[in-house]
Scaffold this motif. Structure first.
Motif, PDB file in Angstrom:
ATOM      1  N   ALA A 285       0.830  -1.215   0.000  1.00 57.47           N
ATOM      2  CA  ALA A 285       0.000   0.000   0.000  1.00 57.47           C
ATOM      3  C   ALA A 285       0.859   1.258   0.000  1.00 57.47           C
ATOM      4  O   ALA A 285       0.608   2.191  -0.773  1.00 57.47           O
ATOM      5  CB  ALA A 285      -0.912   0.004   1.230  1.00 57.47           C
TER       6      ALA A 285
ATOM      7  N   GLU B 195      10.298   3.578   6.165  1.00 56.54           N
ATOM      8  CA  GLU B 195      10.187   2.114   6.221  1.00 56.54           C
ATOM      9  C   GLU B 195      11.203   1.589   7.226  1.00 56.54           C
ATOM     10  O   GLU B 195      12.377   1.901   7.148  1.00 56.54           O
ATOM     11  CB  GLU B 195      10.425   1.515   4.829  1.00 56.54           C
ATOM     12  CG  GLU B 195      10.622   0.006   4.797  1.00 56.54           C
ATOM     13  CD  GLU B 195       9.496  -0.788   5.476  1.00 56.54           C
ATOM     14  OE1 GLU B 195       8.339  -0.599   5.119  1.00 56.54           O
ATOM     15  OE2 GLU B 195       9.812  -1.593   6.391  1.00 56.54           O
TER      16      GLU B 195
ATOM     17  N   ILE C 190       8.821   4.322  12.867  1.00 60.63           N
ATOM     18  CA  ILE C 190       8.031   5.394  13.476  1.00 60.63           C
ATOM     19  C   ILE C 190       7.316   4.746  14.659  1.00 60.63           C
ATOM     20  O   ILE C 190       6.464   3.875  14.490  1.00 60.63           O
ATOM     21  CB  ILE C 190       7.033   5.990  12.458  1.00 60.63           C
ATOM     22  CG1 ILE C 190       7.775   6.508  11.214  1.00 60.63           C
ATOM     23  CG2 ILE C 190       6.186   7.083  13.096  1.00 60.63           C
ATOM     24  CD1 ILE C 190       8.810   7.589  11.470  1.00 60.63           C
TER      25      ILE C 190
ATOM     26  N   GLN D  25      -3.710  -3.068   4.399  1.00 64.33           N
ATOM     27  CA  GLN D  25      -4.423  -4.097   5.155  1.00 64.33           C
ATOM     28  C   GLN D  25      -4.867  -3.610   6.534  1.00 64.33           C
ATOM     29  O   GLN D  25      -5.848  -4.093   7.089  1.00 64.33           O
ATOM     30  CB  GLN D  25      -3.549  -5.345   5.274  1.00 64.33           C
ATOM     31  CG  GLN D  25      -4.306  -6.501   5.907  1.00 64.33           C
ATOM     32  CD  GLN D  25      -3.927  -7.853   5.371  1.00 64.33           C
ATOM     33  OE1 GLN D  25      -3.657  -8.010   4.184  1.00 64.33           O
ATOM     34  NE2 GLN D  25      -3.902  -8.842   6.230  1.00 64.33           N
TER      35      GLN D  25
ATOM     36  N   GLY E  65      -5.285  -8.911   1.500  1.00 63.07           N
ATOM     37  CA  GLY E  65      -4.635  -9.378   0.278  1.00 63.07           C
ATOM     38  C   GLY E  65      -3.740  -8.316  -0.347  1.00 63.07           C
ATOM     39  O   GLY E  65      -3.903  -7.118  -0.114  1.00 63.07           O
ATOM     40  N   TYR E  66      -2.788  -8.812  -1.156  1.00 61.76           N
ATOM     41  CA  TYR E  66      -1.811  -7.913  -1.790  1.00 61.76           C
ATOM     42  C   TYR E  66      -2.492  -6.866  -2.665  1.00 61.76           C
ATOM     43  O   TYR E  66      -2.202  -5.669  -2.580  1.00 61.76           O
ATOM     44  CB  TYR E  66      -0.868  -8.708  -2.700  1.00 61.76           C
ATOM     45  CG  TYR E  66      -0.091  -9.824  -2.047  1.00 61.76           C
ATOM     46  CD1 TYR E  66       0.462  -9.691  -0.776  1.00 61.76           C
ATOM     47  CD2 TYR E  66       0.130 -11.023  -2.742  1.00 61.76           C
ATOM     48  CE1 TYR E  66       1.186 -10.722  -0.208  1.00 61.76           C
ATOM     49  CE2 TYR E  66       0.868 -12.057  -2.180  1.00 61.76           C
ATOM     50  CZ  TYR E  66       1.391 -11.904  -0.903  1.00 61.76           C
ATOM     51  OH  TYR E  66       2.112 -12.931  -0.351  1.00 61.76           O
TER      52      TYR E  66
HETATM   53  C1  LIG Z   1       2.029 -14.374   7.441  1.00 66.01           C
HETATM   54  C2  LIG Z   1       1.238 -13.654   6.409  1.00 66.01           C
HETATM   55  C3  LIG Z   1       0.949 -14.286   5.207  1.00 66.01           C
HETATM   56  C4  LIG Z   1       0.202 -13.622   4.225  1.00 66.01           C
HETATM   57  N1  LIG Z   1      -0.054 -14.238   3.038  1.00 66.01           N
HETATM   58  C5  LIG Z   1      -0.695 -13.587   2.037  1.00 66.01           C
HETATM   59  C6  LIG Z   1      -0.885 -14.183   0.745  1.00 66.01           C
HETATM   60  O1  LIG Z   1      -0.471 -15.301   0.511  1.00 66.01           O
HETATM   61  N2  LIG Z   1      -1.552 -13.480  -0.189  1.00 66.01           N
HETATM   62  C7  LIG Z   1      -2.025 -12.224   0.026  1.00 66.01           C
HETATM   63  O2  LIG Z   1      -2.616 -11.631  -0.894  1.00 66.01           O
HETATM   64  N3  LIG Z   1      -1.852 -11.624   1.225  1.00 66.01           N
HETATM   65  C8  LIG Z   1      -1.201 -12.268   2.232  1.00 66.01           C
HETATM   66  N4  LIG Z   1      -1.012 -11.686   3.474  1.00 66.01           N
HETATM   67  C9  LIG Z   1      -1.534 -10.381   3.687  1.00 66.01           C
HETATM   68  C10 LIG Z   1      -0.456  -9.414   3.203  1.00 66.01           C
HETATM   69  O3  LIG Z   1       0.468  -9.144   4.203  1.00 66.01           O
HETATM   70  C11 LIG Z   1      -1.079  -8.178   2.771  1.00 66.01           C
HETATM   71  O4  LIG Z   1      -2.018  -8.486   1.791  1.00 66.01           O
HETATM   72  C12 LIG Z   1      -0.163  -7.098   2.226  1.00 66.01           C
HETATM   73  O5  LIG Z   1       1.205  -7.310   2.379  1.00 66.01           O
HETATM   74  C13 LIG Z   1      -0.573  -5.894   2.981  1.00 66.01           C
HETATM   75  O6  LIG Z   1       0.011  -4.791   2.415  1.00 66.01           O
HETATM   76  P1  LIG Z   1       0.312  -3.542   3.340  1.00 66.01           P
HETATM   77  O7  LIG Z   1       1.037  -2.562   2.493  1.00 66.01           O
HETATM   78  O8  LIG Z   1      -0.921  -3.111   4.010  1.00 66.01           O
HETATM   79  O9  LIG Z   1       1.277  -4.129   4.461  1.00 66.01           O
HETATM   80  P2  LIG Z   1       2.760  -4.704   4.275  1.00 66.01           P
HETATM   81  O10 LIG Z   1       2.988  -5.155   2.894  1.00 66.01           O
HETATM   82  O11 LIG Z   1       2.987  -5.654   5.380  1.00 66.01           O
HETATM   83  O12 LIG Z   1       3.662  -3.412   4.493  1.00 66.01           O
HETATM   84  C14 LIG Z   1       3.731  -2.762   5.731  1.00 66.01           C
HETATM   85  C15 LIG Z   1       5.120  -2.176   5.866  1.00 66.01           C
HETATM   86  O13 LIG Z   1       5.172  -1.333   7.002  1.00 66.01           O
HETATM   87  C16 LIG Z   1       6.410  -1.521   7.661  1.00 66.01           C
HETATM   88  N5  LIG Z   1       6.225  -1.072   9.053  1.00 66.01           N
HETATM   89  C17 LIG Z   1       5.475  -1.649  10.036  1.00 66.01           C
HETATM   90  N6  LIG Z   1       5.490  -0.898  11.152  1.00 66.01           N
HETATM   91  C18 LIG Z   1       6.284   0.175  10.893  1.00 66.01           C
HETATM   92  C19 LIG Z   1       6.686   1.309  11.655  1.00 66.01           C
HETATM   93  N7  LIG Z   1       6.267   1.500  12.908  1.00 66.01           N
HETATM   94  N8  LIG Z   1       7.542   2.219  11.086  1.00 66.01           N
HETATM   95  C20 LIG Z   1       7.969   2.050   9.807  1.00 66.01           C
HETATM   96  N9  LIG Z   1       7.611   0.990   9.040  1.00 66.01           N
HETATM   97  C21 LIG Z   1       6.763   0.071   9.567  1.00 66.01           C
HETATM   98  C22 LIG Z   1       6.699  -3.002   7.485  1.00 66.01           C
HETATM   99  O14 LIG Z   1       8.076  -3.273   7.595  1.00 66.01           O
HETATM  100  C23 LIG Z   1       6.191  -3.238   6.059  1.00 66.01           C
HETATM  101  O15 LIG Z   1       7.185  -3.045   5.085  1.00 66.01           O
HETATM  102  C24 LIG Z   1      -0.274 -12.311   4.469  1.00 66.01           C
HETATM  103  C25 LIG Z   1       0.011 -11.689   5.688  1.00 66.01           C
HETATM  104  C26 LIG Z   1       0.757 -12.349   6.651  1.00 66.01           C
HETATM  105  C27 LIG Z   1       1.054 -11.645   7.934  1.00 66.01           C
END
Ligand SMILES: Cc1cc2nc3c(=O)[nH]c(=O)nc-3n(C[C@H](O)[C@H](O)[C@H](O)COP(=O)(O)OP(=O)(O)OC[C@H]3O[C@@H](n4cnc5c(N)ncnc54)[C@H](O)[C@@H]3O)c2cc1C
Length: 470
Positions: A17, A36, A127, A352, A358-359
């Protein structure tokens, strides 16, 4: 003559995201500072320092934009100039009708594009509390594994009930696949709650032998195991059904499957031995969740076992049950339609953590948050996507479409969700093909025709929106 750049927008979290949001903002001429933590601190699931790392499967699921809801979302994201979709398309690996990617190639491509963008700076830092007030335009997209200190600050700022660290998800069924010749509408004891009619639940009856077969199937069904780091507790009141079944043959029929206060409309003189209740899940009334049916059964086992329930023999599931570590906020209560925290203007959530799943869904909410934040910075109105588009359907689930609380228990009921056709408004009657070669479509063929109409409308309306919104 040099024109002054607008002041930067901050993004916390460079996952799916956050990376997409940064791209959308920077491509509108607004600088971005992306914070990040990986590089300094890992999450339990990430393995690299790359932005937009895929933590598990390498699949973005179906790429069929004609009759699959996530395929429609792919198509809309491509139309909206998504970085995540560009990187996915360039790193595609063969996977039939699905869009699967070379995971390293994909994340490296996203990282490269972000790092070389002249308006984006990446800062490797955690953060650890709510972003400072001087960041007047900020997006928090820290995902399901948000670092604990930030999660605690969000909880402190929004209220104890507003942030969940786990999801305990009951399966959700498309209402039009429930057999109403067997099931019936009724609230327990015909109780008319606030906004209710006394007929708010769909009830599926079981006799004793059906119940016995069901309990045995639950206990024998394949279960998923928790990962070591998940530490998912079993809370009282939301035990997985298979755990309840193991506690005794009668446990479920004294719990979520209790038959009391319900009279089978199709067979009023025979008392059901047990009843499975489904409760309306979205404002459109297209989705119903199976009350109290959170589970760790594997997906294949869930479909087989839940279709043993009378009335659900042909059920199609908008999502199956689960129990995971997952950080997400109670968005329908906390966020406005532009994903802004109502109690703090200028602070948006994306990905999420907002309660999508999901991705692709997370990236698409990042795309919308980025566009909304950039519009705000540029003094333009935020233009919401139409509710008939996949973007609008998903945004609607997060910020408004979901039934907010459970009348019986008074507990919040918002649960994360993938995109699915149940989140879209019904198609206009004239738009659905009803006959082929003079024969009326029935059953699955009718459902596919309806989905095609919803998909075609979504893409048309999304195109029209983007022509105006840019
Ligand atoms: C174990 C697991 C398996 C999964 N498997 C799937 C799958 O097979 N298919 C699917 O579609 N989805 C899957 N998901 C869900 C998937 O994580 C999300 O769909 C997607 O990655 C969410 O995107 P996002 O950008 O919201 O979060 P993320 O991609 O997790 O990105 C969040 C980012 O924020 C960073 N961050 C966190 N806290 C802080 C902070 N305080 N300061 C700075 N940076 C920070 C993290 O390092 C990370 O890089 C899975 C999730 C988990 C936990």
């Amino acid at each position: 003559m040099t024109t002054e750049l607008p002041s930067p927008i901050h993004i916390v979290g460079g996952g799916l995201a956050g990376s997409e949001a940064a791209w959308q903002i920077a491509n509108r001429g607004v600088p971005v500072i992306l914070h990040e933590m990986r590089g300094l601190r890992m999450t339990d699931a990430h393995k690299t320092d790359d932005l937009a790392e895929l933590v598990c499967s390498n699949s973005f699921r179906s790429d069929d934009s004609v009759s699959n809801a996530v395929g429609v979302l792919h198509a809309e994201m491509r139309l909206a100039g998504s970085l995540i979709m560009q990187a996915a398309d360039r790193n595609q690996v063969p996977a039939g009708g699905a869009l699967a990617v070379d995971r390293e190639g994909f994340s490296q491509a996203v990282t490269h594009e972000i790092l070389q963008h002249p308006l984006i700076s990446v800062v490797r830092e955690e953060i650890s509390g709510l972003p400072p007030q001087e960041w007047d335009n900020v997006i928090v997209s820290t995902g399901p594994l948000t670092a604990p200190s930030l999660a605690e600050s969000i909880r402190a700022a929004t209220g104890a009930d507003s942030l969940s660290f786990f999801d305990a998800i009951a399966p959700i069924v498309h209402r039009d696949t429930i057999n109403m010749d067997v099931a019936w509408y009724q609230s327990r004891y015909d109780k008319v709650g606030p906004g209710g009619t006394g007929k708010d639940y769909i009830n599926c009856p079981m006799d004793r032998s059906q119940y016995e077969i069901f309990i045995n199937a639950l206990m024998a069904g394949d279960k998923t195991v928790f990962k070591d780091w998940e530490h998912v507790p079993y809370f009282d009141g939301c035990l997985p059904i298979e755990v309840m079944a193991e506690r005794g043959f009668e446990t479920l029929r004294h719990g979520p499957m209790k038959p009391m206060g319900l009279t089978n409309a199709h067979n009023p003189t025979v008392k059901a031995y047990a009843v499975v209740q489904l409760r309306q899940d979205n404002a459109l009334g297209t989705l119903y969740n199976m009350v109290g049916f959170q589970t760790k059964l594997k997906y294949g086992a869930q479909t087989d076992i839940f279709r043993l329930i009378p009335g659900l023999e042909n059920a199609e599931f908008a999502r199956l049950g689960g129990l995971h570590r997952n950080t997400y906020i109670n968005s329908p209560v906390l966020l406005d339609p532009s994903l802004t925290l109502k109690s703090r203007p200028g602070l948006r959530f994306a990905g999420q953590i907002t309660g999508c799943e999901g991705y692709v869904e997370s990236a698409s909410i990042g795309l919308l948050a980025g566009r909304f934040a950039a519009a705000e910075r540029l003094g333009k109105p935020t233009s919401p996507p139409p509710p008939t588009s996949a973007f609008g359907a998903l945004l609607g689930h997060i910020t408004g479409g979901h039934i907010v609380s459970d009348e019986e228990s008074g507990k919040r009921s918002f649960q994360p969700m993938n995109i699915n056709f149940g989140l879209f408004p019904e198609p206009e009657p004239g738009s659905v093909v009803t006959t082929v070669d003079g024969k009326r479509l029935k059953g699955k063929d009718k459902t596919v025709a309806k989905r095609r109409a919803i998909a075609a409308r979504a893409l048309n309306d999304c195109r029209a929106w983007l022509e105006v919104a840019g």
